[in-house]
Design a protein around this motif. Structure first.
Motif, PDB file in Angstrom:
ATOM      1  N   UNK A 225      52.142  64.224  19.224  1.00 32.21           N
ATOM      2  CA  UNK A 225      52.746  62.889  19.118  1.00 32.21           C
ATOM      3  C   UNK A 225      52.170  61.914  20.126  1.00 32.21           C
ATOM      4  N   UNK A 228      48.602  61.037  19.481  1.00 26.06           N
ATOM      5  CA  UNK A 228      48.500  60.221  18.269  1.00 26.06           C
ATOM      6  C   UNK A 228      48.888  58.778  18.566  1.00 26.06           C
ATOM      7  N   UNK A 229      50.007  58.628  19.270  1.00 25.91           N
ATOM      8  CA  UNK A 229      50.449  57.274  19.599  1.00 25.91           C
ATOM      9  C   UNK A 229      49.450  56.590  20.528  1.00 25.91           C
ATOM     10  N   UNK A 231      46.208  57.101  20.573  1.00 26.71           N
ATOM     11  CA  UNK A 231      45.051  56.693  19.775  1.00 26.71           C
ATOM     12  C   UNK A 231      45.379  55.454  18.958  1.00 26.71           C
TER      13      UNK A 231
END
Lengths: 377, 716
Positions: A225, A228-229, A231
Motif C-alpha cells: 500500500x 503504491x501510494x 508511486x
C-alpha cells in the motif's frame, strides 16, 4: 581560523529549510487529524532545526584535535544510550527506538552512527589496517561495528543497522583495507541480515513485497500500500508538479508522508523539475563533501569526512530508493529534509564537522603555499 | 606517493558509487514522473475522487388545469450516532424539541444503541434544514425524496406508482417515466485516505436535470366526483366492484378513470384500461349505427319481435326481451333495448359488416393509449363465428371490451362519427414550467357519417328520456345513453351464471353538442337490483349533476376543433398459426395481409405473438416461434466445440441442460463429450476461449468458422 568550504554549510541549510517547508506541507492534514493543530509538526521541526543549526555551528568551530581524544568517550556514550533504549526505551510503531529525555525524545541510533564514524576514524588512524593485516588491523573495528549494529538490531531496526555496517565498511575501505579482506564482513553481514529477516515477519513481508514489485506485481491493498501510494504521488507530479502545498496524497493516503516518504510529497508538489533540483542539491553536497575528503591530509580528518559524507549519501540514496520502489520499504529519513529531531541534529552536526575538515584543509594548503613561495624566493 | 594515490582512488570509487546511485534515482524519477505520468495521474484521480450522484427531482403529474396529482416531496431523514456526541442527553433534548418527540425516550434510545439510531424519517423540509443548520455533532441529516399523491387513494390506479428507486412501475408514472425521470447529475468530492469526503469540490460536476412536468388530460375535480359517486353506488349496492371512465368526445381526452374499491398499493390495476368484460346491451350501439349507415334499417321501420318476449332467431340462439312487445319500430327497439330485434338486425347486417364496423369502432384491438397493461378486448374474426355468433355479438355477447373502448365508441357517436385516439397527456413542460411539447388530439378515422350519428344521438336521447335509462335524466340537460345488463359467464359452472350480473351505462351530455362521454360499470350488484338502468345510470346522473355545479364546468366549456386524419387501414384479426407447418404460416398470414417473422428453426409453429384473435393493423408482422428439430427426441448432448458461447447456451437451454462456463468466446472443450445421453446428472461444463476466429487461418468467417474451430480444438 581559516574559512572552510561554505557550500558545506549553505547546502545543508538549504535542504533543512526545504525540509521545514515540506514537513509543513505534508503534515498539516495529519496534524489536524491527530492533534487538531495543522502547525503541530511545523513548530516541532522548527525548534529542532534551531537546535540542529546550533549543533552545526558548534561542530564547525570544534578543532579536530580536540575532537580526536573524545572519540572513545563518544562511542561509549552512544553504545550506552543504545543499551538504555533497548532496556527502557519507548515503543513506537513496533520498535523501541526512542528515549524520552525531558521535553523531547531522541533516537540514540542517530548519535551512535555519528559516534561510530568518529571512533572508526580515530581507531583506524592509530592502527592502520593496511599495515597490520586482517586479524590485528581489521577485526577489532569490525567487531565494534558489528556490536553497535547488533545493538541497533535489538530495537529492532534493520535498515539503520545495515546502513551503519555499510558506512563502517566504506570507512575501512577508505582506510586502505585490501578489498579481499572486506569480502568477509560483507558476506557475514548478508548472512546476519538474512537471519534477522527470517526472525521478523513484518520485515520479511516487506522484503517479499519488494521482490514481488520488482517482478511486476504489487499488492496495492496490503503490504504494498505504502509503496503504491508513494508511486502514485511521485508519478502524478509530472513535469512541474501540482504546486507547493497542492499535493493530494498527503490526505492520509500516504502513511509517513512527513518522515520517510517526504520525497513522495515533494515530487508530487514540485514535479520532475523539483526532483532534479533536489537531486542536484544532494549531489552537490556530496561532491563538496568528497572534495573535502580528497584534500584532507590528516588521516583522522580524511576518514572522518569520508565516513560522514558516505553516511549522508547512503541515507539519501536508500531513502529515495525506497520512495521510488527501488528498495524494500524501510523507515529511513531523508537527511536534512525529513521530519525527525535526532536525525536532523546529527546530520547538521555532521555537516558542521565536514566544514571543519574543509577549513583545516584550507589552512594546511595555505600553509603549504606559503612554504612553497618562501622556498622559491 | 603510493599511499596518497591509493586514497585518491578509493575516494573516487566512493564518489562513483554515490553518483551512480543518484543517477539511477534521477532516471527512475524521470520514468515515474514523465513517462508514466498519465498512468499515475489517473490512478491518483481514482484514488482521491469521490463521485456523488445528485438525484434529479422527478417531475410532477399535473391535472389538465395544472393542479398537482403526483409530485416529489423533499423530506429529511435524521439519524444519530450517539457515540460521536459531546453530550447525548443534551442532543436528545434539542432533537426532541425540534421534532416533537419525547426527550426521555430519545435519550434512552441513544443510551441503548450508541452506534446508530434512526431518529425520524420524512421530516418536513423546514425542520430538517433547521436541524442540519444546527450542526450538532453525531447528528446526520439526509435528503429523502418521497412521492406524494395529492388525491390520496383517488386516481391511484390511473396514476400508478413509483418503486423505491423512483422509477415509475405502474400506470401513468410508468407510461411517462422517461419524461418524468430527469437526468441525474454528479459532482466530485475530494476523498482522503480513510474514505472520508471533504467539502472541497473539485470543480467538475454536472447539474441534475429535473424531470419534466407532465400535464395530464385528467380533471382532478371530475376524478374526485366520479370516485365519490362510484364508491357510494358500489357501497349501497354491495357490488363487487365498479369502474367508470369519462372522456371528452371532441378530443379523446380522458378526464377521469376511477376504480372502486381501491386495491392495496402495488396490486392496483386500472380496470378501465386493463379489464375487459362482456358489454351486453351497451354494445348494441354498433349494430344500430351500422344498420342505419348501411341502410339496413330506417328509424321508423317496424320489426317483428315476440309477444312472449322469447324468439329463436338463429339455430341455437334463443333471445329474450325484458320489455315484451310483438313488434318494435327500430327507434323503440333501441329505446327498450330489444334483444330480438337487434339480433335480427345483426343477421341482416351480416357477419362481415358487423365485424367490420366493430373493428372500425376500435373493438378487439388496442386503442393506442400506450397505457401500460392495456387490454385489447376480444373479438373473433367472422371465420370463426358459429351460426349464432352474428346475432349474439350484435347484442353484446361473445365479445369482450374494455371501458375505454366502449367510451371511445360512444365518443364516436357523440362527435359525429370519428373514432378518436385516447389522450392521457396534454402537455410536457420543463422543470420551470415552460411548455416543451403540446399533444394534439388525433382522430383515428371516420367510422360513420355525421347524419347517421345525429339520428343515433336522437335515439340514444330517447333511451334516457323515456326508455331503459330514465334514471340518467338530468333536469335542464339532454342526456343520451344506453344501458347494458350482462349475465356473467361463470367459468366454474361453464355457463352464464344465475344472479351474477355486470351492469353498465354508457352515455354523453349534452345530447345535442356532447362534450362529456361516460361509461359506468357496476360489477355484481347484489340486493335485487341489477339492471344497468337502475344501477349504473344513476351514477352517471349524479356525476353530471355535480359537474354542472363546478365553477368551470367541462360541460359548458367551448368546443375543441379536431383535425381528422385520413382513414387508417382497417384492422385485421391475427389467425391462429399454432402447430401449422412453416410454409403454411406465410401463406395464411399473406392471405389476411400480414407478414411473418420467424424465430428459431423447426418445421412447426410453437407459439405466436400477437395471439390469435387479436386485431392488428394490416401490414403488421406476426412473430412465430418454431419448434426445435424433430431429432431432439434422440436426446443426446450436441457437439458444441467451435460454437460461439451464446449459441451453445441457447442450444443447451433448449435441451434443458444447465451449463457451467469457463472463459468466454468460442467453446473449445465440453464435458461430458458430445453424444452423452440426456438428461445429464451434472451441469455440462464448457471451456471457452476468446476470439478463436482471429487465430484461424484466413478464410471466410461465419459459416465455415465453427467446423474449422472444432477441428482445431480436437487436435490436442
Amino acid at each position: 581560523m581559516n574559512r572552510g568550504d561554505r557550500w558545506l554549510l549553505t547546502l545543508p541549510l538549504v535542504l533543512t529549510g526545504l525540509g521545514v517547508v515540506m514537513v509543513y506541507s505534508s503534515s498539516t492534514i495529519l496534524g489536524i487529524t491527530r492533534f487538531q493543530d495543522p502547525n503541530h509538526f511545523l513548530f516541532k521541526q522548527l525548534i529542532r532545526a534551531g537546535v540542529g543549526v546550533i549543533a552545526m555551528v558548534a561542530c564547525s568551530r570544534l578543532p579536530l584535535r580536540r575532537l580526536e581524544p573524545l572519540s572513545p568517550w563518544l562511542l561509549g556514550a552512544g553504545a550506552a544510550l543504545l543499551l538504555v533504549v533497548v532496556v527502557i526505551g519507548r515503543v513506537a510503531k513496533g520498535a523501541m527506538r526512542w528515549l524520552d529525555v525531558g521535553l523531547f525524545s531522541i533516537q540514540p541510533t542517530d548519535l551512535a552512527r555519528l559516534a561510530a564514524v568518529v571512533f572508526l576514524a580515530w581507531w583506524l588512524k592509530r592502527r592502520p589496517p593496511a599495515e597490520l593485516g586482517f586479524a590485528r588491523g581489521l577485526l577489532p573495528p569490525l567487531l565494534m561495528v558489528a556490536g553497535l549494529s547488533g545493538l541497533i538490531l535489538l530495537q529492532p531496526n534493520l535498515s539503520s543497522a545495515v546502513l551503519l555496517a555499510l558506512t563502517g565498511v566504506w570507512v575501512m575501505f577508505l582506510a586502505g583495507v585490501p578489498v579481499r579482506h572486506l569480502a568477509v564482513p560483507l558476506l557475514g553481514g548478508v548472512a546476519a541480515g538474512a537471519v534477522v529477516l527470517r526472525a521478523h515477519p513484518y520485515m520479511m513481508e516487506r522484503f517479499q513485497s519488494f521482490v514481488g514489485f520488482a517482478g511486476g506485481t504489487l499488492d496495492a491493498r496490503g503490504s504494498g500500500w505504502q509503496l503504491d501510494q508513494s508511486l502514485i504521488a511521485i508519478g502524478s507530479g509530472g513535469w512541474f508538479g501540482r504546486g507547493l502545498g497542492g499535493g493530494l496524497q498527503k490526505y492520509l493516503f500516504l502513511p509517513e508522508a512527513h518522515t520517510d516518504f517526504i520525497y513522495s510529497i515533494f515530487a508530487e508538489e514540485l514535479g520532475f523539475a523539483g526532483t532534479t533540483v533536489l537531486l542536484g542539491t544532494i549531489g552537490l553536497l556530496l561532491w563538496r563533501g568528497l572534495r573535502a575528503v580528497a584534500r584532507a591530509a590528516d588521516p583522522f580528518a580524511f576518514l572522518l569526512a569520508g565516513g560522514l559524507t558516505i553516511q549522508i549519501g547512503l541515507y539519501a540514496l536508500v531513502n529515495l530508493a525506497v520512495a521510488t520502489g527501488l528498495a524494500p520499504t524501510t523507515g529511513l529519513p531523508l537527511p536534512f529534509v525529513s521530519y525527525g529531531g535526532s536525525a536532523l541534529v546529527a546530520n547538521l552536526a555532521a555537516a558542521g564537522l565536514l566544514y571543519r575538515v574543509s577549513a583545516m584543509n584550507e589552512a594546511e594548503e595555505a600553509l603549504a603555499r606559503r612554504r612553497w613561495s618562501q622556498e622559491k624566493t | 606517493m603510493a599511499h596518497r594515490e591509493m586514497r585518491r582512488n578509493r575516494v573516487l570509487v566512493a564518489a562513483a558509487g554515490l553518483f551512480l546511485g543518484l543517477a539511477c534515482l534521477w532516471a527512475r524519477a524521470a520514468w515515474l514522473q514523465v513517462f508514466r505520468h498519465s498512468h499515475y495521474a489517473e490512478r491518483a484521480e481514482r484514488n482521491q475522487e469521490l463521485r456523488v450522484l445528485l438525484e434529479p427531482v422527478r417531475g410532477p403529474l399535473l391535472d389538465r388545469r395544472g393542479r398537482p396529482l403526483a409530485r416529489d416531496l423533499l423530506t429529511y431523514s435524521i439519524s444519530a450516532a450517539p457515540r460521536e456526541m459531546k453530550d447525548p442527553r443534551a442532543t436528545a433534548r434539542v432533537l426532541a424539541r425540534a421534532l416533537g418527540l419525547d426527550p426521555a425516550r430519545l435519550a434512552r434510545a441513544f443510551a441503548a444503541r450508541p452506534w446508530f439510531v434512526r431518529v425520524a424519517r420524512r421530516v418536513p423540509p423546514d425542520r430538517g434544514e433547521r436541524i442540519a443548520r444546527a450542526g450538532q455533532r453525531g447528528v446526520y441529516v439526509a435528503l429523502e425524496t418521497r412521492r406524494e399523491y395529492v388525491l390520496g387513494n383517488a386516481a391511484e390506479e390511473i396514476l400508478g406508482c413509483t418503486n423505491i428507486d423512483h422509477v415509475g412501475v405502474e400506470g401513468l408514472e410508468r407510461m411517462c417515466d422517461e419524461e418524468l425521470r430527469g437526468r441525474p447529475g454528479w459532482t466530485t468530492l475530494f476523498r482522503d485516505g480513510r474514505g472520508r469526503s471533504h467539502q472541497l469540490q473539485r470543480g467538475q460536476e454536472r447539474r441534475p436535470e429535473d424531470g419534466h412536468q407532465v400535464v395530464l388530460t385528467l380533471d382532478a375535480d371530475l376524478q374526485a366526483i366520479v370516485e365519490h359517486h362510484l364508491a357510494e353506488a358500489v357501497d349501497t349496492l354491495r357490488a363487487a366492484r365498479g369502474f367508470a371512465l369519462f372522456l371528452d368526445p371532441r378530443s379523446g381526452e380522458i378526464l377521469a378513470a376511477a376504480n372502486v374499491p381501491h386495491s392495496p398499493p402495488g396490486r392496483a390495476r386500472n380496470w378501465t384500461f386493463t379489464d375487459q368484460f362482456e358489454p351486453g346491451s351497451t354494445y348494441k350501439v354498433v349494430v344500430a349505427s351500422a344498420s342505419l349507415e348501411e341502410g339496413v334499417a330506417r328509424p321508423d321501420q317496424w320489426f317483428e319481435a315476440a309477444a312472449d318476449g322469447k324468439a329463436t332467431i338463429a339455430p341455437g340462439a334463443v333471445f329474450h326481451d325484458v320489455h315484451k312487445q310483438p313488434a318494435f319500430t327500430f327507434r323503440d327497439a333501441v329505446r327498450w333495448s330489444s334483444n330480438i330485434v337487434m339480433g335480427k338486425l345483426g343477421l341482416r347486417l351480416g357477419a362481415d359488416r358487423l365485424y367490420r364496423y366493430s373493428t372500425a369502432l376500435g373493438f378487439g384491438s388496442l386503442t393506442g393509449s400506450r397505457f401500460p397493461g392495456e387490454a385489447g378486448g376480444k373479438l373473433r374474426s367472422p371465420a370463426r363465428w358459429s351460426q349464432r355468433s352474428c346475432p349474439t355479438i350484435a347484442i353484446g355477447q361473445e365479445v369482450a371490451v374494455t371501458p375505454l373502448q366502449l367510451a371511445l365508441a360512444y365518443a364516436a357517436v357523440a362527435n359525429g362519427g370519428v373514432l378518436m385516439r385516447p389522450m392521457l397527456v396534454r402537455e410536457i413542460r420543463d422543470g420551470e414550467g415552460r411548455t416543451l411539447r403540446r399533444v394534439a388530439p388525433e382522430a383515428a378515422h371516420r367510422v360513420f357519417t355525421a347524419s347517421t350519428m345525429s339520428l343515433m344521438r336522437e335515439m340514444l336521447t330517447a333511451v334516457v328520456d323515456s326508455g331503459t335509462a330514465r334514471a340518467a335524466r338530468v333536469p335542464g340537460l339532454r342526456v343520451a345513453g344506453k344501458t347494458g345488463t350482462a349475465q356473467k359467464y361463470d367459468a366454474d359452472v361453464g355457463t352464464y351464471g344465475k344472479g351474477k350480473y355486470l351492469s353498465s351505462f354508457a352515455g354523453f351530455v349534452p345530447a345535442d353538442d356532447p362534450c362529456l362521454v361516460g361509461v359506468v360499470v357496476i360489477d355484481e350488484p347484489s340486493g335485487g337490483r341489477y339492471y344497468g338502468g337502475e344501477v349504473a345510470a344513476p351514477v352517471f346522473r349524479e356525476v353530471v349533476l355535480d359537474v354542472l355545479r363546478l365553477p368551470e364546468s367541462p360541460i359548458l366549456s367551448g368546443p375543441v376543433t379536431v383535425a381528422a386524419r385520413p382513414p387508417a387501414p382497417a384492422p385485421v384479426t391475427v389467425p391462429d398459426l399454432r402447430l401449422l407447418w412453416r410454409e403454411a404460416v406465410e401463406q395464411r398470414l399473406a392471405d389476411v395481409g400480414l407478414r411473418a417473422r420467424l424465430a428459431g428453426e423447426g418445421p412447426r409453429v410453437l407459439a405466436q405473438e400477437p395471439a390469435a384473435g387479436q386485431a392488428v393493423e394490416r401490414g403488421a408482422s406476426v412473430t412465430v416461434w418454431l419448434s426445435p428439430p424433430a431429432d431432439s427426441s434422440a436426446a443426446r448432448l450436441p457437439d458444441l466445440a467451435g460454437v460461439p458461447l451464446r449459441e451453445a447456451l441457447r442450444r443447451l437451454t433448449r435441451l434443458e441442460v444447465p451449463a457451467r462456463i469457463q472463459g468466454s468466446g468460442v467453446v473449445v472443450r465440453q464435458s461430458p463429450a458430445a453424444g452423452a445421453p440426456l438428461p445429464l446428472k451434472s451441469p455440462c461444463r464448457l471451456w471457452c476461449e476468446p476470439s478463436l476466429a482471429a487465430a484461424l487461418p484466413a478464410g471466410p468467417a461465419g459459416a465455415e468458422l465453427p467446423d474449422a474451430a472444432a477441428a482445431r480444438s480436437r487436435e490436442p
